[in-house]
Design a protein around this motif. Sequence first.
Motif, short mmCIF file in Angstrom:
data_model
loop_
_atom_site.label_atom_id
_atom_site.label_comp_id
_atom_site.label_asym_id
_atom_site.label_seq_id
_atom_site.Cartn_x
_atom_site.Cartn_y
_atom_site.Cartn_z
N LEU A 142 -57.04 -52.64 41.85
CA LEU A 142 -56.83 -51.20 41.63
C LEU A 142 -55.61 -50.98 40.73
O LEU A 142 -55.67 -50.26 39.72
N LEU A 143 -54.50 -51.63 41.06
CA LEU A 143 -53.26 -51.43 40.28
C LEU A 143 -53.42 -51.96 38.86
O LEU A 143 -52.96 -51.34 37.90
N GLY A 181 -37.72 -49.10 45.64
CA GLY A 181 -37.07 -50.26 45.01
C GLY A 181 -38.07 -51.32 44.62
O GLY A 181 -37.98 -52.46 45.07
N SER A 182 -39.03 -50.94 43.79
CA SER A 182 -40.10 -51.87 43.38
C SER A 182 -40.63 -51.40 42.02
O SER A 182 -39.99 -50.58 41.36
N LEU A 183 -41.78 -51.93 41.62
CA LEU A 183 -42.36 -51.52 40.32
C LEU A 183 -43.51 -50.53 40.53
O LEU A 183 -43.60 -49.51 39.84
N LEU A 184 -44.38 -50.85 41.48
CA LEU A 184 -45.53 -49.99 41.76
C LEU A 184 -45.61 -49.73 43.26
O LEU A 184 -45.28 -50.62 44.06
N SER A 185 -46.05 -48.54 43.62
CA SER A 185 -46.14 -48.16 45.03
C SER A 185 -47.56 -47.70 45.34
O SER A 185 -48.18 -47.00 44.53
N VAL A 186 -48.03 -48.09 46.52
CA VAL A 186 -49.36 -47.66 46.99
C VAL A 186 -49.16 -46.99 48.34
O VAL A 186 -48.34 -47.45 49.14
N MET A 228 -53.38 -43.75 47.20
CA MET A 228 -52.71 -43.15 46.04
C MET A 228 -51.75 -44.20 45.48
O MET A 228 -51.15 -44.95 46.24
N CYS A 229 -51.64 -44.27 44.16
CA CYS A 229 -50.66 -45.21 43.60
C CYS A 229 -49.82 -44.49 42.53
O CYS A 229 -50.27 -43.51 41.92
N HIS A 230 -48.60 -44.97 42.37
CA HIS A 230 -47.70 -44.40 41.36
C HIS A 230 -46.65 -45.43 40.98
O HIS A 230 -46.41 -46.39 41.74
N ALA A 231 -46.03 -45.23 39.82
CA ALA A 231 -44.89 -46.09 39.46
C ALA A 231 -43.80 -45.82 40.48
O ALA A 231 -43.55 -44.67 40.85
N SER A 232 -43.13 -46.89 40.94
CA SER A 232 -42.11 -46.71 41.99
C SER A 232 -40.95 -45.84 41.52
O SER A 232 -40.22 -45.28 42.34
N GLY A 233 -40.76 -45.73 40.20
CA GLY A 233 -39.66 -44.95 39.65
C GLY A 233 -39.92 -43.46 39.59
O GLY A 233 -39.02 -42.69 39.24
N ARG A 262 -48.45 -37.98 61.48
CA ARG A 262 -49.02 -38.47 60.21
C ARG A 262 -48.62 -39.93 60.05
O ARG A 262 -47.44 -40.26 60.04
N TRP A 263 -49.64 -40.80 59.93
CA TRP A 263 -49.39 -42.23 59.73
C TRP A 263 -49.77 -42.61 58.30
O TRP A 263 -50.81 -42.17 57.80
N VAL A 264 -48.94 -43.41 57.65
CA VAL A 264 -49.30 -43.92 56.32
C VAL A 264 -48.95 -45.40 56.22
O VAL A 264 -48.03 -45.87 56.89
N LEU A 265 -49.73 -46.07 55.40
CA LEU A 265 -49.41 -47.46 55.04
C LEU A 265 -48.87 -47.41 53.62
O LEU A 265 -49.51 -46.84 52.73
N VAL A 266 -47.68 -47.95 53.40
CA VAL A 266 -47.16 -48.02 52.02
C VAL A 266 -46.97 -49.48 51.63
O VAL A 266 -46.60 -50.31 52.47
N ILE A 267 -47.24 -49.76 50.37
CA ILE A 267 -47.10 -51.13 49.86
C ILE A 267 -46.28 -51.04 48.58
O ILE A 267 -46.61 -50.25 47.68
N PHE A 268 -45.19 -51.78 48.51
CA PHE A 268 -44.30 -51.78 47.34
C PHE A 268 -44.50 -53.10 46.62
O PHE A 268 -44.32 -54.17 47.23
#
Length: 462
Positions: A177-178, A214-219, A262-267, A280-286
């Motif tokens: 996906l990314l 503090g990463s490049l891409l976030s999901v 949903m994905c976005h640039a971490s910046g 509200r529960w979310v899973l985030v991946i950096f």
Amino acid sequence: MLCSSMAMFSACASVVAGDLRRAGHVITSRSRPSHALRSAPYMSELVDKLLAAATAIHQQECHNGWLNFVPESNAEHEPRNFQDADFISYSVGPDSFAGPDARSLRDASLIHITREPLLSGGEINALVSEAGAAIEAGARSNFTYTRQNNLGEVHVAHLPVARAWLARKLEDTILPLLASRYGVDRTTLRVFDSLIIQYNASQGGVRQPVHRDGSLLSVNIALSRSLDYTGGGTFFEGLHADSQHEDAAPSAVLSLEQGHAMCHASGVRHAGHRITSGERWVLVIFLISERNVQAARRVAELAWEAQAKGELEWSATLFNACLEMEDNDYELYYGMASTLAMMGHAKDARALLLLATQRYACSPKVQVALGSLLLKARRPRAALRRFERTLELASDADDEEAKEASMYAGLCGVRLAQAQPAYSSAFLPQAKRRLTQALEVADASKRHAVEGLLMQANALSR
Ligand SMILES: O=C(O)CCC(=O)C(=O)O
Ligand SMILES: [Fe+2]
């Protein structure tokens, strides 16, 4: 999210740059207001050393990411092939709004949301029940937002079932996906961290402050049904600014249905937005990339840390080094300005903040900083405009910037009315509104000052 390897980086960079640091600072700048802009013979040497230190930390993080989530291809699931039509996409503005690493991503300012869920009900239940049990048992991540904001938050790397699941899901779904959205090579992506977060209105864990990751891409994947809570979603700074744009979003907050990603640039600056009821529960991946050291981001973190310790000359030198590495990110100008302001160089700080607003007009923290400096320079009318703009841009009345802006907007109104009694009716009603608003959200330490101002405003209107 704060970078957990900061301490390590700090130690490492201090060692490599220790001699340079003692040599005394030199501030240079390409764009650049005048403060002490001497040439810096050692600046390129310093940049090289900082790059080497950043590279060492980056390699360590990539290695940890590899160990924590050993990629596992799944014979039953070929990697998915994502197309544009699988997403709804929004833009936060020009690519430079996506932070210092925007250039390494294709269409860095786009936020993409999947049209279909990526996770099944069974996968979601397994994640929430394992994370819920760990939170019940007292597990917490070590991030500042969690403690300050009362959120439930656990690292997926600490949850054995979720961790094995994520290693598989990365390979067949998340990394393809990314790669399809940002033009990155999926084999170079590593997980810097992954968290399961629980917002819970009854426990007061309702929101995050606006931040960069503090990463490049976030999901971000929704684990709750939208009917399980009210409010919520993810706030994006700048999202609603350009409502004429074809990618303009309906509001500054994007909400996901359960299982959607949903994905976005971490910046890109964003935050978990306030929920007003429910959970509200979310899973985030950096994710970070083997190919991108993100040196400017890492050195900027070091510069902020130096500033917090009161090592202002070193902080200015480090921000300067960041600007040598990347001169298009407003936050680097903002950082340099705040250090210069603390050093007493108010004029240069104001000039840098203006440069920051030219690069990125939607930052409440830049507006409020500029307002404060204008107020100190006895320019309450210009300051008031900045404070009012801050309030338009803030994500929430409880944001630090909004709290400060409502109090200082009130103070500007009082000052203007005192200076020009004939025009006090032009300033006082709004000043009183702002001060009343400030009182609603003021921390205990500020209440007294706000109440005093409100009394002054009332006395002046008699
Ligand atoms: O809750 C959200 O939507 C955002 C989460 C986030 O930004 C983070 O944890 O860094
Ligand atoms: Fe985030």
